[in-house]
Design a protein around this motif. Structure first.
Motif, PDB file in Angstrom:
ATOM      1  N   LEU A  51     -56.751  44.930  44.927  1.00 43.65           N
ATOM      2  CA  LEU A  51     -55.994  44.593  43.726  1.00 43.65           C
ATOM      3  C   LEU A  51     -55.551  45.838  42.996  1.00 43.65           C
ATOM      4  O   LEU A  51     -54.443  45.907  42.444  1.00 43.65           O
ATOM      5  CB  LEU A  51     -56.844  43.706  42.805  1.00 43.65           C
ATOM      6  CG  LEU A  51     -57.053  42.255  43.268  1.00 43.65           C
ATOM      7  CD1 LEU A  51     -58.067  41.549  42.375  1.00 43.65           C
ATOM      8  CD2 LEU A  51     -55.748  41.486  43.262  1.00 43.65           C
ATOM      9  N   ALA A  52     -56.417  46.846  42.963  1.00 44.19           N
ATOM     10  CA  ALA A  52     -56.072  48.095  42.280  1.00 44.19           C
ATOM     11  C   ALA A  52     -54.935  48.827  42.985  1.00 44.19           C
ATOM     12  O   ALA A  52     -54.168  49.561  42.352  1.00 44.19           O
ATOM     13  CB  ALA A  52     -57.300  48.992  42.184  1.00 44.19           C
ATOM     14  N   ASP A  53     -54.790  48.636  44.298  1.00 39.29           N
ATOM     15  CA  ASP A  53     -53.742  49.318  45.063  1.00 39.29           C
ATOM     16  C   ASP A  53     -52.389  48.626  44.973  1.00 39.29           C
ATOM     17  O   ASP A  53     -51.382  49.207  45.413  1.00 39.29           O
ATOM     18  CB  ASP A  53     -54.159  49.419  46.538  1.00 39.29           C
ATOM     19  CG  ASP A  53     -55.339  50.360  46.742  1.00 39.29           C
ATOM     20  OD1 ASP A  53     -55.574  51.206  45.854  1.00 39.29           O
ATOM     21  OD2 ASP A  53     -56.020  50.231  47.774  1.00 39.29           O
ATOM     22  N   LEU A  54     -52.339  47.419  44.453  1.00 40.54           N
ATOM     23  CA  LEU A  54     -51.061  46.719  44.335  1.00 40.54           C
ATOM     24  C   LEU A  54     -50.208  47.369  43.252  1.00 40.54           C
ATOM     25  O   LEU A  54     -50.722  48.072  42.379  1.00 40.54           O
ATOM     26  CB  LEU A  54     -51.301  45.243  44.014  1.00 40.54           C
ATOM     27  CG  LEU A  54     -51.961  44.413  45.127  1.00 40.54           C
ATOM     28  CD1 LEU A  54     -52.202  42.989  44.656  1.00 40.54           C
ATOM     29  CD2 LEU A  54     -51.107  44.413  46.385  1.00 40.54           C
ATOM     30  N   PRO A  55     -48.864  47.143  43.298  1.00 43.17           N
ATOM     31  CA  PRO A  55     -47.981  47.753  42.280  1.00 43.17           C
ATOM     32  C   PRO A  55     -48.457  47.448  40.872  1.00 43.17           C
ATOM     33  O   PRO A  55     -49.009  46.388  40.594  1.00 43.17           O
ATOM     34  CB  PRO A  55     -46.626  47.087  42.571  1.00 43.17           C
ATOM     35  CG  PRO A  55     -46.704  46.722  44.011  1.00 43.17           C
ATOM     36  CD  PRO A  55     -48.132  46.366  44.283  1.00 43.17           C
ATOM     37  N   GLY A  56     -48.216  48.423  40.001  1.00 46.75           N
ATOM     38  CA  GLY A  56     -48.727  48.340  38.644  1.00 46.75           C
ATOM     39  C   GLY A  56     -48.143  47.188  37.844  1.00 46.75           C
ATOM     40  O   GLY A  56     -46.991  46.777  38.019  1.00 46.75           O
ATOM     41  N   ILE A  57     -48.939  46.673  36.961  1.00 44.92           N
ATOM     42  CA  ILE A  57     -48.554  45.619  36.038  1.00 44.92           C
ATOM     43  C   ILE A  57     -48.582  46.226  34.629  1.00 44.92           C
ATOM     44  O   ILE A  57     -49.449  47.055  34.329  1.00 44.92           O
ATOM     45  CB  ILE A  57     -49.546  44.443  36.115  1.00 44.92           C
ATOM     46  CG1 ILE A  57     -49.530  43.844  37.523  1.00 44.92           C
ATOM     47  CG2 ILE A  57     -49.213  43.362  35.102  1.00 44.92           C
ATOM     48  CD1 ILE A  57     -48.237  43.197  37.933  1.00 44.92           C
ATOM     49  N   PRO A  58     -47.635  45.873  33.765  1.00 40.30           N
ATOM     50  CA  PRO A  58     -47.657  46.414  32.404  1.00 40.30           C
ATOM     51  C   PRO A  58     -49.027  46.253  31.757  1.00 40.30           C
ATOM     52  O   PRO A  58     -49.730  45.274  32.000  1.00 40.30           O
ATOM     53  CB  PRO A  58     -46.594  45.580  31.683  1.00 40.30           C
ATOM     54  CG  PRO A  58     -45.662  45.161  32.769  1.00 40.30           C
ATOM     55  CD  PRO A  58     -46.502  44.975  33.984  1.00 40.30           C
ATOM     56  N   THR A  59     -49.369  47.227  30.922  1.00 40.03           N
ATOM     57  CA  THR A  59     -50.698  47.218  30.307  1.00 40.03           C
ATOM     58  C   THR A  59     -50.939  45.938  29.529  1.00 40.03           C
ATOM     59  O   THR A  59     -51.920  45.231  29.746  1.00 40.03           O
ATOM     60  CB  THR A  59     -50.846  48.440  29.382  1.00 40.03           C
ATOM     61  OG1 THR A  59     -50.587  49.630  30.132  1.00 40.03           O
ATOM     62  CG2 THR A  59     -52.265  48.489  28.802  1.00 40.03           C
ATOM     63  N   ASN A  60     -50.017  45.626  28.621  1.00 42.06           N
ATOM     64  CA  ASN A  60     -50.149  44.400  27.834  1.00 42.06           C
ATOM     65  C   ASN A  60     -49.210  43.362  28.424  1.00 42.06           C
ATOM     66  O   ASN A  60     -48.130  43.095  27.899  1.00 42.06           O
ATOM     67  CB  ASN A  60     -49.823  44.672  26.370  1.00 42.06           C
ATOM     68  CG  ASN A  60     -50.239  43.522  25.458  1.00 42.06           C
ATOM     69  OD1 ASN A  60     -50.474  42.403  25.937  1.00 42.06           O
ATOM     70  ND2 ASN A  60     -50.320  43.777  24.170  1.00 42.06           N
ATOM     71  N   VAL A  61     -49.636  42.804  29.561  1.00 43.81           N
ATOM     72  CA  VAL A  61     -48.750  41.920  30.308  1.00 43.81           C
ATOM     73  C   VAL A  61     -48.397  40.677  29.505  1.00 43.81           C
ATOM     74  O   VAL A  61     -47.263  40.181  29.555  1.00 43.81           O
ATOM     75  CB  VAL A  61     -49.394  41.555  31.661  1.00 43.81           C
ATOM     76  CG1 VAL A  61     -50.687  40.792  31.460  1.00 43.81           C
ATOM     77  CG2 VAL A  61     -48.450  40.740  32.517  1.00 43.81           C
ATOM     78  N   GLU A  62     -49.329  40.149  28.752  1.00 43.78           N
ATOM     79  CA  GLU A  62     -49.058  38.946  27.967  1.00 43.78           C
ATOM     80  C   GLU A  62     -47.972  39.206  26.933  1.00 43.78           C
ATOM     81  O   GLU A  62     -47.064  38.391  26.742  1.00 43.78           O
ATOM     82  CB  GLU A  62     -50.342  38.470  27.292  1.00 43.78           C
ATOM     83  CG  GLU A  62     -50.147  37.198  26.470  1.00 43.78           C
ATOM     84  CD  GLU A  62     -51.449  36.685  25.875  1.00 43.78           C
ATOM     85  OE1 GLU A  62     -51.380  35.749  25.054  1.00 43.78           O
ATOM     86  OE2 GLU A  62     -52.514  37.211  26.236  1.00 43.78           O
ATOM     87  N   HIS A  63     -48.041  40.347  26.280  1.00 48.38           N
ATOM     88  CA  HIS A  63     -47.032  40.696  25.273  1.00 48.38           C
ATOM     89  C   HIS A  63     -45.656  40.832  25.910  1.00 48.38           C
ATOM     90  O   HIS A  63     -44.658  40.335  25.364  1.00 48.38           O
ATOM     91  CB  HIS A  63     -47.430  41.995  24.579  1.00 48.38           C
ATOM     92  CG  HIS A  63     -46.351  42.559  23.686  1.00 48.38           C
ATOM     93  ND1 HIS A  63     -46.040  41.993  22.464  1.00 48.38           N
ATOM     94  CD2 HIS A  63     -45.506  43.616  23.856  1.00 48.38           C
ATOM     95  CE1 HIS A  63     -45.049  42.682  21.911  1.00 48.38           C
ATOM     96  NE2 HIS A  63     -44.705  43.666  22.733  1.00 48.38           N
ATOM     97  N   GLU A  64     -45.605  41.501  27.075  1.00 44.98           N
ATOM     98  CA  GLU A  64     -44.320  41.711  27.733  1.00 44.98           C
ATOM     99  C   GLU A  64     -43.691  40.377  28.150  1.00 44.98           C
ATOM    100  O   GLU A  64     -42.493  40.166  27.981  1.00 44.98           O
ATOM    101  CB  GLU A  64     -44.514  42.603  28.964  1.00 44.98           C
ATOM    102  CG  GLU A  64     -44.872  44.034  28.644  1.00 44.98           C
ATOM    103  CD  GLU A  64     -43.754  44.762  27.923  1.00 44.98           C
ATOM    104  OE1 GLU A  64     -42.572  44.407  28.121  1.00 44.98           O
ATOM    105  OE2 GLU A  64     -44.051  45.680  27.137  1.00 44.98           O
ATOM    106  N   VAL A  65     -44.510  39.487  28.693  1.00 41.27           N
ATOM    107  CA  VAL A  65     -43.991  38.196  29.133  1.00 41.27           C
ATOM    108  C   VAL A  65     -43.494  37.388  27.944  1.00 41.27           C
ATOM    109  O   VAL A  65     -42.383  36.833  27.959  1.00 41.27           O
ATOM    110  CB  VAL A  65     -45.075  37.415  29.901  1.00 41.27           C
ATOM    111  CG1 VAL A  65     -44.628  35.973  30.145  1.00 41.27           C
ATOM    112  CG2 VAL A  65     -45.372  38.100  31.230  1.00 41.27           C
ATOM    113  N   LYS A  66     -44.305  37.311  26.900  1.00 41.29           N
ATOM    114  CA  LYS A  66     -43.915  36.503  25.743  1.00 41.29           C
ATOM    115  C   LYS A  66     -42.671  37.069  25.064  1.00 41.29           C
ATOM    116  O   LYS A  66     -41.789  36.314  24.641  1.00 41.29           O
ATOM    117  CB  LYS A  66     -45.078  36.432  24.767  1.00 41.29           C
ATOM    118  CG  LYS A  66     -46.218  35.545  25.234  1.00 41.29           C
ATOM    119  CD  LYS A  66     -47.325  35.449  24.193  1.00 41.29           C
ATOM    120  CE  LYS A  66     -48.397  34.469  24.638  1.00 41.29           C
ATOM    121  NZ  LYS A  66     -49.504  34.366  23.651  1.00 41.29           N
ATOM    122  N   LYS A  67     -42.596  38.385  24.956  1.00 47.24           N
ATOM    123  CA  LYS A  67     -41.415  38.999  24.331  1.00 47.24           C
ATOM    124  C   LYS A  67     -40.162  38.697  25.150  1.00 47.24           C
ATOM    125  O   LYS A  67     -39.114  38.332  24.588  1.00 47.24           O
ATOM    126  CB  LYS A  67     -41.628  40.503  24.227  1.00 47.24           C
ATOM    127  CG  LYS A  67     -40.462  41.241  23.575  1.00 47.24           C
ATOM    128  CD  LYS A  67     -40.679  42.736  23.572  1.00 47.24           C
ATOM    129  CE  LYS A  67     -40.541  43.291  24.983  1.00 47.24           C
ATOM    130  NZ  LYS A  67     -40.592  44.787  25.008  1.00 47.24           N
TER     131      LYS A  67
END
Length: 960
Positions: free
Chosen positions: A485-501
């Motif tokens: 999982l750590a080797d997969l492409p990065g996900i934004p730090t605050n993923v919930e905020h990015e999605v909701k925005k």
């Protein structure tokens, strides 16, 4: 009847915790078998002392009182170990005869706390095995398991019923097309329950008719293909044992139709189960066989802690030739389970058949699994006297040797479960039936109850031995998943905020997009085009006199078609007055000449918008193919024929039946269907265009993320749905217009009818005057609005002066009917166009601007977890619910921010596996920390507790 004493084998434990070799040799006449309990001809081990039993369950296979039906303990007889007579102060065959043994132990009841703890621990171990098997973690660590195999008609169904203590289906067709996993849980709850589920490890990928040659070592179960993970679907939970056969049969139909929703086949609820016969549903199943598993989790009091697999019986030939491949598939399935190194094989073979012919035995030997096999002789009541020696030899380990020796069972069909159990006990004690006395030396191995106790102990023993390895492998796999999982492409730090925005911007832009001036302009243009085509396809009228020429009147032009005389009139002829001696030639007096085309203008009619009704815009517009729908659809000659057909005898010729007018009016408006469909389609295209533009504007920077693709997909679904609903509403409007003529605005209708009557009379008058040469043949017919005032006055004088000379028009009634139809058409068209466009604006566009889109996107994206959560369960465990909901939402946010579908699927797969392995680790930890493990220095089942990582659970939570 006195309760039979129960014998148990015992193994010595080496200092490392593994069973030590037995020190007492077996008699020379009987081969040694260290894996199964000895027969009466074998050396017996000495019972260890109470302290050693308390120290390790592995040192004793004695059952707890918990494994037997419990009642009033004061009324029960003590369950004593059956002891062999001592010789020289020690037990026969004791490997430790020189050691001091606490002889008082032999007089202790099995209700003693030591044995009770063993029974509790046994159930916990076997329950833990069942948990791990259901979670499907065998790909990480092989689990000890019981596998029931046998040939067809080997009595496995009866055996299963006895072990599960429930009447399972015994008839053909049940459990023969897929494996069963039966898990028995001793529950303190007095209520019996059974949960049936589908464990799906394989996908169904048919590629035409299957042949025997398609079944290979690499493709063992065609057309089934191994999945990357297990899906579990709960089928039904029942509380009445009598329902189990029907539920199992329908569960098998569901598992054989993998492309259909399994809920369709749930008895009492599913549409297929309620509307189709079970036998028909079974015959028409998409697959003939499945390696996927039907699991039964049975809970109830006095059930043994046990779980085992039951496989379809192997056979030599199918009923139909096209099913030859299934023979190999079933053998592959049996081989697949038998080859598992930690599987304990229960081999069922009937005593009314020759064991030498057992197909299953060949597979067991091929897999070198004989030492892991328990032989179960079924149908003991059908043993033929001449075959007794053969089966005695097997009991004595002289033939068909298997590691755990043999048991005998007898379950006569047609009896209730309770009666069968009592009958079996009486049978093996010679009170009923004809069980040979020669088998009495093996009475501790006769009966399903004793078999169940034995296999339960064996399973718990094997699990105790392998538990440290299982835990280590599960933990190692969890850590490996963390690294992947750590080797997969990065996900934004605050993923919930990015999605909701991003979603907030997208949904907000959707609401304003349809109000933009650009969209309004495009839609207004489409509305005008729709209005113009509806008005343009108003039926044109052929005012041709049957004996003369034709004038074709339309909105934009009038075609005057004539069959001319043999000579064209001279210019002076136009001023000549007809005389009786010289009349115009009739159509049949001269051959036809080419038709002369003349244009003609009308007044007082709706005119198409100049921007879109002329030139290339009209020719290439979305409605261009409908331009000629109304051309030449009304003919005064046809009107006369319809009037005459509908008139009653004696009715005046100029009295037109209402049916004629209504039929012609409805025929005219029925031509709206095509343009209406096009209008809806173009509106949907326009809506998709503007919403996709809004999607690009708000989420374009996330185009490579799944949130963009999924929003695009779900937006299309939403638009399709609301457009479909809008289409239905407009269809209702169209049906209303074509149902019957309906006029409320009589002023408009009267005005339109008068305008049409004036136009038709003018055209008809010019035609008639040309026919008798009272108007110049080359007179150009123009629109009134395109004529100068002098031209209009001149034409008016000519018509006023000349028409009285040729008398009353014989088709005046038909002209009036044509005017009525065209006048009604204008009235209805105006109403229809106005209603359609207003309905789209007030429904379709209103929905796009409402919160309906927000709700739909929330549901499709799954941001708020699964719907239908009971408020009672929420209140009952608020914290747990909140955690689960947060976990679901977190997983969704991460999924939406994936860069591609492949990465998303891999992450979802890894997280699903992590969840199952975390549950497995929790189950193992619960077992190790259970009260039965004891807090004293000596514990039962001394499988070492491995402290792999104190922060394991925390690290899993952080990953999630």
């Amino acid at each position: 009847m006195a309760r039979r004493a129960i014998k148990r084998e015992h193994k010595e434990i080496s200092p490392s915790g593994s069973p030590a070799s037995m020190s007492a040799p077996a008699p020379a006449s009987v081969p040694s078998n260290t894996m199964g309990p000895p027969s009466r001809k074998r050396a017996r081990e000495e019972f260890p002392d109470a302290q050693s039993i308390a120290a390790s369950f592995i040192r004793s296979h004695a059952p707890s009182a918990e494994t037997r039906p419990r009642g009033n303990e004061e009324d029960q007889e003590p369950m004593l170990l059956e002891m062999r007579a001592r010789q020289g102060g020690s037990m026969i065959g004791s490997p430790q005869s020189s050691q001091n043994v606490d002889t008082s132990f032999t007089h202790q009841s099995f209700a003693h706390p030591t044995f009770t703890d063993i029974g509790v621990k046994l159930r916990e171990f076997n329950n833990t095995i069942g948990n791990l098997q259901q979670l499907g973690v065998s790909h990480v660590a092989e689990l000890p398991e019981l596998v029931l195999v046998g040939d067809q008609s080997a009595g496995k169904s009866s055996l299963m019923s006895g072990l599960a203590r429930v009447d399972l289906p015994r008839s053909a067709g049940v459990g023969t097309r897929c494996p069963l996993h039966i898990r028995l849980i001793n529950s303190s709850n007095a209520h019996w329950s059974c949960t049936v589920a589908l464990q799906l490890d394989y996908d169904f990928e048919p590629k035409g008719k299957i042949k025997k040659s398609d079944v290979t070592a690499t493709n063992q179960f065609p057309p089934w293909v191994k999945k990357s993970h297990r899906d579990i679907k709960i089928f039904k939970t029942i509380f009445d044992p009598s329902e189990i056969e029907e539920v199992l049969r329908w569960a098998q139909v569901a598992i054989l139709n993998p492309n259909n929703d399994h809920e369709l086949y749930i008895p009492g609820d599913g549409a297929v189960a309620k509307g189709k016969d079970l036998a028909d549903a079974t015959r028409s199943a998409a697959a003939q066989f499945s390696p996927n598993i039907i699991s039964l989790e049975i809970k109830g009091p006095e059930l043994p802690g046990l779980s085992f697999y039951d496989l379809p019986g192997v056979f030599l030939s199918p009923d139909q030739e096209e099913d030859e491949y299934i023979v190999k598939v079933v053998r592959n399935l049996t081989r697949h389970y038998i080859k598992r190194e930690h599987a304990i094989i229960m081999w069922a073979l009937p005593m009314n058949a020759d064991p030498e012919n057992s197909i299953s035995l060949g597979i067991i030997r091929e897999a070198k699994a004989a030492q892991r096999t328990i032989g179960i002789m079924t149908k003991a009541d059908k043993l033929a006297p001449e075959n007794e020696a053969q089966w005695l030899a097997m009991f004595r380990d002289e033939k068909q040797s298997v590691g755990h020796g043999f048991f005998a069972t007898s379950r006569p069909p047609g009896e209730s479960l309770e009666n069968v159990g009592k009958w079996e006990e009486l049978f093996f004690t010679h009170e009923v039936g004809s069980w040979p006395a020669e088998f009495d030396e093996f009475k501790e191995r006769c009966g399903v109850d004793l078999l169940g106790e034995y296999i339960s102990v064996q399973l718990g023993d094997a699990f105790a031995q392998s538990l440290p390895s299982i835990k280590g492998k599960v933990y190692g796999r969890l850590k490996e998943i963390e690294r992947q999982l750590a080797d997969l492409p990065g996900i934004p730090t605050n993923v919930e905020h990015e999605v909701k925005k991003s979603l907030y911007q997208f949904l907000g832009r959707m609401k304003t997009a349809i109000k933009d001036s650009e969209f309004s302009s495009e839609w207004n243009l489409l509305n005008n085009q729709f209005r113009d085509i509806i008005l343009k396809i108003k039926p044109t009228c052929i005012v041709k006199d049957p004996d003369a020429q034709t004038i074709d009147l339309s909105d934009g032009d009038t075609e005057v078609s004539a069959v001319t005389p043999s000579r064209r009139p001279r210019p002076s002829d136009s001023t000549m007055r007809p005389t009786p001696s010289k009349r115009p030639r009739q159509d049949n007096e001269a051959p036809a000449t080419p038709v002369k085309q003349e244009s003609f203008s009308t007044s007082g009619l709706f005119r198409a918008s100049p921007a879109i009704s002329t030139g290339a815009a009209e020719a290439n517009g979305p409605f261009a193919r409908f331009r000629n729908l109304g051309r030449l659809t009304v003919n005064i000659r046809d009107i006369r024929m319809q009037v005459r057909k509908k008139q009653r005898p004696g009715m005046p010729r100029d009295l037109v039946p209402d049916e004629v007018r209504e039929t012609m009016c409805l025929d005219a408006v029925r031509k709206w269907q095509g343009p209406l469909e096009t209008y809806i389609d173009k509106t949907a295209e326009l809506l998709e265009t503007v919403t996709n533009q809004a999607l690009e504007e708000s989420l374009g920077v996330l185009r490579r993320r799944l949130i963009f693709k999924e929003c695009q997909t779900y937006l299309k679904q939403f638009i399709d749905q609301i457009v479909s609903d809008q289409r239905a509403r407009l269809s209702e409007m169209y049906n209303s217009e074509t149902y019957q003529i309906y006029i409320m605005n009589e002023d408009a209708f009267t005005r339109y009818k008068k305008q049409e009557l004036d136009q038709l009379r003018r055209a008809r008058a010019i035609f008639r005057l040309k026919a008798v040469a009272l108007i110049e043949w080359g007179y150009e017919i123009k629109r009134l609005e395109d004529m100068s005032e002098d031209e209009r006055n001149k034409e008016h004088r000519i018509l006023t002066q000349q028409l009285p000379k040729i008398g009353i028009d014989p088709f005046e009634t038909e002209i009036e009917v044509a005017a009525f139809v065209r006048g009604y058409y204008n009235t209805a068209a105006t109403r229809f166009v106005e209603g359609v466009t207003m309905n789209v604006n007030s429904n379709l566009f209103r929905i796009m601007g409402s919160s309906d889109l927000d709700i739909f996107m929330d549901q499709q994206l799954g941001l708020f977890g699964q719907a239908g959560q009971s408020p009672f369960s929420y209140l009952k465990n608020l914290r747990t619910f909140a955690k689960k909901r947060a976990l679901i939402a977190s997983n969704v946010y991460i999924h939406l921010m994936e860069e591609d579908e492949k990465t998303a699927n891999l992450r979802q797969q890894l997280r699903g596996e992590m969840d199952k392995l975390s549950q497995a680790m929790s189950s193992i930890n619960s077992l190790e920390n259970s009260p039965a493990s004891g807090s004293s220095s000596e514990t039962i089942f001394p499988a070492p507790v491995i402290d792999l990582d104190d922060n394991l659970d925390d690290s899993l939570d952080e990953d999630i």
